[in-house]
Design an enzyme around this catalytic site. Structure first.
Site, PDB file in Angstrom:
ATOM      1  N   SER A  82       0.628   3.554  24.357  1.00 49.59           N
ATOM      2  CA  SER A  82       0.058   4.893  24.260  1.00 49.59           C
ATOM      3  C   SER A  82      -0.631   5.212  25.579  1.00 49.59           C
ATOM      4  O   SER A  82      -1.449   4.429  26.067  1.00 49.59           O
ATOM      5  CB  SER A  82      -0.937   4.910  23.091  1.00 49.59           C
ATOM      6  OG  SER A  82      -1.630   6.118  23.097  1.00 49.59           O
ATOM      7  N   TYR A 133      -3.775  11.866  18.821  1.00 45.45           N
ATOM      8  CA  TYR A 133      -3.253  11.605  17.486  1.00 45.45           C
ATOM      9  C   TYR A 133      -2.732  10.166  17.369  1.00 45.45           C
ATOM     10  O   TYR A 133      -3.035   9.452  16.426  1.00 45.45           O
ATOM     11  CB  TYR A 133      -2.147  12.587  17.094  1.00 45.45           C
ATOM     12  CG  TYR A 133      -1.594  12.174  15.764  1.00 45.45           C
ATOM     13  CD1 TYR A 133      -2.353  12.386  14.600  1.00 45.45           C
ATOM     14  CD2 TYR A 133      -0.404  11.485  15.659  1.00 45.45           C
ATOM     15  CE1 TYR A 133      -1.904  11.939  13.380  1.00 45.45           C
ATOM     16  CE2 TYR A 133       0.046  11.027  14.442  1.00 45.45           C
ATOM     17  CZ  TYR A 133      -0.702  11.258  13.290  1.00 45.45           C
ATOM     18  OH  TYR A 133      -0.262  10.778  12.101  1.00 45.45           O
ATOM     19  N   GLU A 134      -1.986   9.748  18.409  1.00 42.42           N
ATOM     20  CA  GLU A 134      -1.483   8.367  18.436  1.00 42.42           C
ATOM     21  C   GLU A 134      -2.645   7.390  18.287  1.00 42.42           C
ATOM     22  O   GLU A 134      -2.624   6.454  17.505  1.00 42.42           O
ATOM     23  CB  GLU A 134      -0.830   8.054  19.793  1.00 42.42           C
ATOM     24  CG  GLU A 134       0.464   8.752  20.042  1.00 42.42           C
ATOM     25  CD  GLU A 134       0.913   8.561  21.478  1.00 42.42           C
ATOM     26  OE1 GLU A 134       1.677   9.380  21.938  1.00 42.42           O
ATOM     27  OE2 GLU A 134       0.484   7.572  22.129  1.00 42.42           O
ATOM     28  N   LEU A 135      -3.624   7.725  19.096  1.00 40.50           N
ATOM     29  CA  LEU A 135      -4.788   6.856  19.118  1.00 40.50           C
ATOM     30  C   LEU A 135      -5.397   6.750  17.721  1.00 40.50           C
ATOM     31  O   LEU A 135      -5.630   5.661  17.216  1.00 40.50           O
ATOM     32  CB  LEU A 135      -5.795   7.432  20.102  1.00 40.50           C
ATOM     33  CG  LEU A 135      -7.046   6.613  20.330  1.00 40.50           C
ATOM     34  CD1 LEU A 135      -6.663   5.264  20.897  1.00 40.50           C
ATOM     35  CD2 LEU A 135      -7.979   7.337  21.273  1.00 40.50           C
TER      36      LEU A 135
END
Ligand SMILES: *[C@@H]1O[C@H](CO)[C@@H](O)[C@H](O)[C@H]1NC(C)=O
Ligand SMILES: *[C@@H]1O[C@H](CO)[C@@H](O)[C@H](O)[C@H]1NC(C)=O
Ligand SMILES: *[C@@H]1O[C@H](CO)[C@@H](O)[C@H](O)[C@H]1NC(C)=O
Ligand SMILES: *[C@@H]1O[C@H](CO)[C@@H](O)[C@H](O)[C@H]1NC(C)=O
Length: 528
Positions: free
Chosen positions: A369, A443-445
């Site tokens: 990421s 969001y990934e995080l």
């Protein structure tokens, strides 16, 4: 025996108040090499110095006055003349002259024996009856008041094993011998000695029936060993000698035998053998009965379990040193293990070729990421994520990464796609830059952190650039990460594959049977 003791005690009582033993015999035999003094009691001229004069008379020189400067070996104190030590040439007549008194001694200095620790001519002989009290006390035999450095007792010129300077026991035949007390005196920093020797002769009126040795004998035994009990007596034809004991399977009598004692007396011996001594043999007595006419004598043996030896001092010290040494070694190993934990784990993985990635059905080893947009301040992080990481982890170490920019086919619903990719990865690598948090990757995080912290499905690895110094922008949930899951990339130090950075990263990555890539350089290819 008692007579001699009383005599010695009287001597001590008489003279201990004065300074040492007074020599009242006119003829004195002494041995060369020892300390000795001549002394006249009472000394009536103590008050006036110079009132006492000492002379030595010899045939060749006549009467010569002895003064303090005569010889360094000779010391004068009023009525005392000390020799440190005696020499053969000190033999002769000595005269002490006081204003109202004079006294003469004949000193005869004997040659030392080269083979013995005593001089045969100076030995007192003492008879002790068998079974009587044998008592030798060097301290009581010491008649000089010079303070002692040490005292030792020798039997037949061998020092007593116990180190004691006294003996007190029931006399046995084997106690016969020469007992020598050696006294060591310190004078002008040198050790001198003097000796007193007694010849102890053990006697027995053989017309009185007796059993050899003490009436009761205690024998130290070790369990499991064999013991022989010996009962011997000088026997006439009509006397009997026999054992009485509790009958146990391991106790046997041996046939009786005859022998001639050193005094030429015919003796009979009966022997009891106890094989493989056990506890039952301990709490019982073994008695030997001797019947001679109306006389009935007994001798009793008691077996006592030998006290377990205390641990000898040197063994104890050695044990302590070894224990301390081993403890220190263990502590060092533990510390080394902690410091080199990463290297040890990597070494272990390469040794066992362990692979954690086979059975979990996930496709990727790590989801990377990072911030996708190429702003100048984040360029470093971006190129690290899309170029350096895959070059090293994929090409060199054989991992499979999921990099959004590269691996995701555009057009799908991004949110769902990311969710399933993270679920399909074993690690979440977050390459952190300043603007990361404010960006859409957030969001990934968050879904990654959610999986990691709440569902414990995925482990997070956080990579921070050394140029990022201010970490206050980190989301709170990331602060919960354990510190060893946060790696710092230092462009100058982290280039080698062997650097801490890559080792730590490999350590955090799942174990995978890796094929080392030989044709690649030792260094991470630099990013333009
Ligand atoms: C006592 O002194 C003499 C003479 O100095 C020496 O030969 C002898 O060895 C000494 N005895 C012991 C037991 O040290
Ligand atoms: C030595 O002195 C003591 C008292 O100190 C005295 O009693 C004694 O008589 C004196 N002896 C001689 C011989 O002067
Ligand atoms: C005996 O003499 C030695 C020196 O020769 C000394 O070290 C030691 O302390 C002395 N011992 C006593 C009890 O005076
Ligand atoms: C038994 O003891 C006597 C002296 O007490 C000894 O002379 C004899 O040799 C001993 N016999 C055996 C078989 O040990």
């Amino acid at each position: 025996m008692h007579y001699i003791e009383i005599l010695l005690t009287l001597w001590i009582l008489t003279f201990s108040r004065t300074s040492g033993r007074c020599i009242s015999r006119a003829n004195v035999n002494v041995v060369e090499g020892e300390y000795f003094h001549l002394k006249r009691c009472p000394c009536t001229s103590q008050n006036k110095t110079g009132a006492v004069k000492w002379y030595k008379n010899s045939d060749s020189l006549g009467s010569v006055e002895i003064t303090s400067s005569s010889s360094p070996r000779i010391v004068l104190h009023n009525c005392t003349l000390e020799f440190w030590p005696l020499e053969l040439s000190d033999s002769g007549n000595y005269t002490l002259k006081m204003s109202d008194d004079s006294y003469e001694w004949k000193l005869n200095v004997l040659r030392r024996s080269n083979h013995r620790c005593y001089c045969e001519n100076l030995v007192e002989t003492e008879l002790v009856e068998i079974g009587g009290a044998l008592s030798i006390d060097c301290d009581k035999m010491y008649l000089y008041n010079k303070s002692l450095n040490s005292t030792s007792l020798y039997k037949d010129c061998e020092v007593s094993k116990s180190g004691d300077s006294f003996i007190k026991k029931e006399a046995e035949f084997k106690d016969q011998g020469y007992y020598t007390c050696i006294y060591f005196l310190l004078h002008n920093g040198k050790l001198f000695n003097l000796t007193r020797t007694r010849n102890i002769k053990i006697t027995k009126d053989i017309s009185i029936p007796h059993i050899w040795g003490p009436k009761t004998e205690t024998i130290d035994v070790e369990l499991g060993k064999d013991v022989r009990l010996n009962c011997s007596a000088p026997v006439a034809d009509f006397s009997t000698l026999e054992w009485k004991y509790e009958s146990l399977p391991n106790v046997h009598e041996e046939n009786s035998s005859r022998y001639l004692s050193p005094e030429g007396v015919s003796n009979r011996t009966i022997i009891l053998i106890i094989k493989n001594v056990n506890e039952k043999n301990l709490n019982t007595t073994y008695t030997c009965y001797f019947k001679d006419g109306d006389n009935m004598l007994t001798k009793t043996f008691i077996l006592v379990k030998k006290a377990m030896m205390d641990i000898p001092d040197h063994v104890f010290t050695r044990g302590m040193i070894i224990t301390v040494f081993i403890s220190v070694a263990i502590v060092c190993l533990v510390i080394l293990g902690i410091v080199y934990r990463v290297d040890l784990v990597l070494f272990y993985r390469s040794l066992t070729r362990r692979d954690e990635t086979l059975a979990d059905g996930k496709e990727y080893d790590a989801f990377v990421s990072y911030l996708k947009e190429c702003q100048t301040e984040n360029e470093e992080a971006h190129s690290f994520a899309v170029e350096t990481l895959p070059k090293v982890l994929e090409k060199h170490f054989g991992y499979k990464l999921c990099i959004f920019e590269r691996d995701v086919v555009p057009g799908k619903a991004i949110v769902d796609e990311i969710q399933s990719l993270i679920e399909n990865s074993r690690r979440l690598i977050i390459v952190l830059s300043k603007s990361y948090i404010s960006n859409e990757v957030r969001y990934e995080l968050e879904s990654g952190i959610h999986e990691a912290l709440v569902e414990r499905k995925i482990k997070i690895i956080l990579i921070i650039f050394s140029s990022v110094s201010d970490l206050t922008f980190l989301p709170q949930s990331l602060e919960l990460l354990k510190s060893h899951r946060v790696l710092k990339w230092k462009a100058d130090k982290s280039l080698s594959y062997n650097s801490r950075f890559w080792k730590n990263l490999l350590y955090l990555m799942p174990a995978k049977a890796v094929k080392p890539c030989k044709d690649e350089a030792d260094f991470v290819p630099l990013i333009s």
